[in-house]
Design a protein around this motif. Structure first.
Motif, PDB file in Angstrom:
ATOM      1  N   ALA A  42      52.614  40.297  40.767  1.00 26.40           N
ATOM      2  CA  ALA A  42      54.037  39.957  40.701  1.00 26.40           C
ATOM      3  C   ALA A  42      54.806  41.145  40.140  1.00 26.40           C
ATOM      4  O   ALA A  42      54.227  41.991  39.458  1.00 26.40           O
ATOM      5  CB  ALA A  42      54.225  38.759  39.797  1.00 26.40           C
ATOM      6  N   THR A  47      55.809  37.106  35.744  1.00 28.50           N
ATOM      7  CA  THR A  47      54.865  36.056  35.347  1.00 28.50           C
ATOM      8  C   THR A  47      55.186  35.566  33.930  1.00 28.50           C
ATOM      9  O   THR A  47      55.138  34.363  33.659  1.00 28.50           O
ATOM     10  CB  THR A  47      53.414  36.568  35.443  1.00 28.50           C
ATOM     11  N   GLY A 151      46.388  39.020  34.482  1.00 27.70           N
ATOM     12  CA  GLY A 151      45.910  40.323  34.942  1.00 27.70           C
ATOM     13  C   GLY A 151      44.920  40.195  36.089  1.00 27.70           C
ATOM     14  O   GLY A 151      44.285  41.174  36.495  1.00 27.70           O
ATOM     15  N   ASP A 154      43.673  42.277  39.716  1.00 27.44           N
ATOM     16  CA  ASP A 154      42.606  43.269  39.844  1.00 27.44           C
ATOM     17  C   ASP A 154      41.347  42.610  40.415  1.00 27.44           C
ATOM     18  O   ASP A 154      40.703  43.150  41.313  1.00 27.44           O
ATOM     19  CB  ASP A 154      42.262  43.878  38.467  1.00 27.44           C
TER      20      ASP A 154
HETATM   21  N1  ASP Z   1      50.974  38.529  37.682  1.00 28.19           N
HETATM   22  C1  ASP Z   1      49.775  38.202  36.962  1.00 28.19           C
HETATM   23  C2  ASP Z   1      49.937  38.519  35.490  1.00 28.19           C
HETATM   24  O1  ASP Z   1      50.973  39.002  35.078  1.00 28.19           O
HETATM   25  C3  ASP Z   1      48.553  38.824  37.544  1.00 28.19           C
HETATM   26  C4  ASP Z   1      48.494  40.329  37.472  1.00 28.19           C
HETATM   27  O2  ASP Z   1      49.464  41.010  37.189  1.00 28.19           O
HETATM   28  O3  ASP Z   1      47.421  40.878  37.735  1.00 28.19           O
HETATM   29  O4  ASP Z   1      49.052  38.270  34.733  1.00 28.19           O
END
Ligand code: ASP
Ligand code: MG
Length: 406
Positions: A42, A47, A151, A154
Motif C-alpha cells: 500500500a 495501512t 510488512g 515481502d
Molecule cells: N501495507 C502492509 C503494511 O503496511 C504490508 C506491507 O507494506 O508490506 O504492513
C-alpha cells in the motif's frame, strides 16, 4: 517463460509521482523480454491510517473485518500502477488476492500463504499482460479476506517467486540495499553486495528494517535468490543468497541494534525449580516476547537475581503482570529503559575462534560496560547503555573491518 517478480514497498509507491517512476521500472523489464509479475504494498502510511480507523470506531474491532479494511491499501496502489501502465501503452491489470486466489491459513491479521493458484496469471502473462498483484493479502477456506503480518508484502513477493518459479525476485525499496549497519547511525556503514539467508534473517530479526524477517525465512526455505535495491537509484543493491555463493569470507557481515528494549531485574527471587517458569508463563500468555535472560546466583544461594529484556512498549503491562503475580516473590523490581542491544552477525563466526573475545575487548577498550549477553551460532548480542550505542557500533565496525571488501 522468463518470469521475474518485482516488489515495490510502501515508500516506492508513496506518491503518484513515485508510481510513475515505478511504472517506468516495470516497463524496462518488459522491454528486456521478461514476463513481469508485480507485487505492491500500500502507499506508505495508508495501512496505518486504516488501522487507526478500526481502533477509533471500536475498542475491540473484529479481526476478520480488520483484514477486510487493511487489505484495501494494496488494492489502491495496484490499480494505480496498472492504470499508469495502460496509459503508457502496456496491457496491465490489478489482481486482488482472492482473484488468483492466494490461499492462506491461520489467524486473521497474521495468516500464512499456503498456495498461489497459477493458472489465471500464467494465462495473463502469455497474453502479454503485466499482472499487478496485491501484496499482504489472501483468502482463506471460509472465502474471507485475510492479511499476513505487517510488512507482509515481502512474503507475498517471495512466495509469488516460488509458486511461479521465477528466475528472480527483486525487492524495490527506499534504501540502496542491506548495509553493514544503519547508515543513519554512522557514516562508516557500507552496502553489502551479498549476504546469506541466515545472516539476513538474523539482521532483520535484530532490528535492521530492510525486509520482513518472515519473508527471509521463506526465501531461505525455498532457496529463492532475492535482490534488494532502491527504486530511486540505478546502483546495484544487495543479493540475498546461499552461503555457497558468497566468496567474501569476512567473519562478520553486519551489526544490528535495537533502541526500544527495556531491561527488568527482579532482585531476591527464590532460587528453586519452577520459579523462572512461573515468572515467564504469564508473559507468554500475554504475548510478551522475552529476549535476553540472565540469572545470577546470590551469595546465600537461596535467592537469585533475574534479569531479562522486553520490548519497551510492553513495559507497563509486564510490570503489572509481575507485580500481580501471586506465585512469585521478589524483593525489588528494577527497570532500565536506557538500554540498546548491539549484535554482530556472521556465518564466519562458526569456524573462526575468538570472535567473542574480540568483541568484548573492543568494547572494553572504549570503556563500554556489557550488561547482558546472548548468543546464537551466528550472532553475539550485548546489552549496553543507550548513550554508548553509536560508539559501540563504530568500534565494532572497525574491529571486524566491515568497511573492507564487501
Ligand atoms: N501495507 C502492509 C503494511 O503496511 C504490508 C506491507 O507494506 O508490506 O504492513
Ligand atoms: Mg514494507
Amino acid at each position: 517463460m522468463k518470469i521475474i517478480v518485482l516488489k515495490f514497498g510502501g515508500t516506492s509507491v508513496g506518491t503518484l509521482k513515485k508510481i510513475v517512476k515505478v511504472a517506468k521500472i516495470i516497463t524496462s523489464y518488459v522491454k528486456k523480454k521478461y514476463k513481469v509479475i508485480v507485487v505492491s504494498s500500500a502507499m506508505s502510511g495508508v495501512t496505518n491510517e486504516l488501522l487507526d480507523k478500526t481502533k477509533k470506531i471500536s475498542e475491540n474491532f473484529p479481526n476478520d473485518e480488520k483484514d477486510v479494511i487493511l487489505s484495501t491499501g494494496e488494492q489502491i496502489s495496484c490499480a494505480l500502477i496498472a492504470g499508469k501502465l495502460n496509459e503508457l501503452g502496456y496491457k496491465s491489470r490489478s489482481w486482488l488476492g482472492w482473484q488468483l486466489p492466494i490461499i492462506t491459513r491461520g489467524n486473521y491479521n497474521a495468516s500464512r500463504i499456503i498456495k498461489i493458484q497459477k493458472t489465471k496469471i500464467i494465462n495473463y502473462l502469455k497474453s502479454g499482460g503485466v499482472p499487478i498483484v496485491t501484496g499482504f493479502q489472501g483468502v482463506n477456506s471460509d472465502f474471507r479476506i485475510t492479511t499476513l503480518e505487517r510488512g507482509g508484502s515481502d512474503t507475498s513477493a517471495i512466495l509469488c517467486a516460488k509458486f511461479f518459479d521465477a528466475e528472480k525476485c527483486i525487492i524495490y525499496t527506499d534504501v540502496e540495499g542491506v548495509f553493514t549497519t544503519d547508515p543513519n547511525l554512522t557514516k562508516a556503514a557500507k552496502k553489502i553486495d551479498k549476504i546469506s539467508y541466515e545472516e539476513m534473517l538474523e539482521m532483520a530479526s535484530l532490528g535492521s528494517k530492510v525486509m520482513q524477517p518472515a519473508s527471509i525465512q521463506e526465501a531461505r526455505l525455498n532457496r529463492i535468490e532475492v535482490d534488494v535495491r532502491s527504486t530511486f537509484s540505478k546502483k546495484l543493491g544487495t543479493t540475498i543468497t546461499k552461503k555457497k555463493n558468497i566468496i567474501n569470507k569476512n567473519t562478520i557481515r553486519g551489526i544490528s541494534f535495537t533502541k526500544n528494549d527495556a531491561k527488568i531485574t527482579l532482585i531476591g527471587v527464590k532460587d528453586k525449580p519452577g520459579v523462572a517458569a512461573s515468572i515467564f508463563k504469564p508473559l507468554y500468555e500475554n504475548s510478551i516476547n522475552v529476549d535476553m535472560v540472565v540469572q545470577n546466583i546470590s551469595a546465600n544461594s537461596r535467592e537469585t537475581d533475574l534479569t531479562f529484556t522486553i520490548n519497551l512498549e510492553d513495559l507497563i503491562k509486564t510490570k503489572k503482570l509481575l507485580q500481580n503475580n501471586k506465585s512469585i516473590k521478589f524483593k525489588n523490581l528494577i527497570v532500565n529503559k536506557n538500554v540498546s542491544k548491539v549484535s554482530i552477525v556472521g556465518v564466519g563466526m562458526i569456524t573462526t575462534p575468538g570472535v567473542t573475545y574480540r568483541m568484548f575487548k573492543a568494547l572494553a577498550k572504549k570503556n563500554i560496560n556489557i550488561e547482558v549477553i546472548s548468543t546464537s551460532e551466528i550472532k553475539i548480542s550485548v546489552l549496553i547503555n543507550k548513550k554508548n550505542l553509536k560508539k559501540s557500533v563504530e568500534i565494532l565496525h572497525q574491529e571486524f573491518k566491515l568497511n573492507h571488501n564487501l
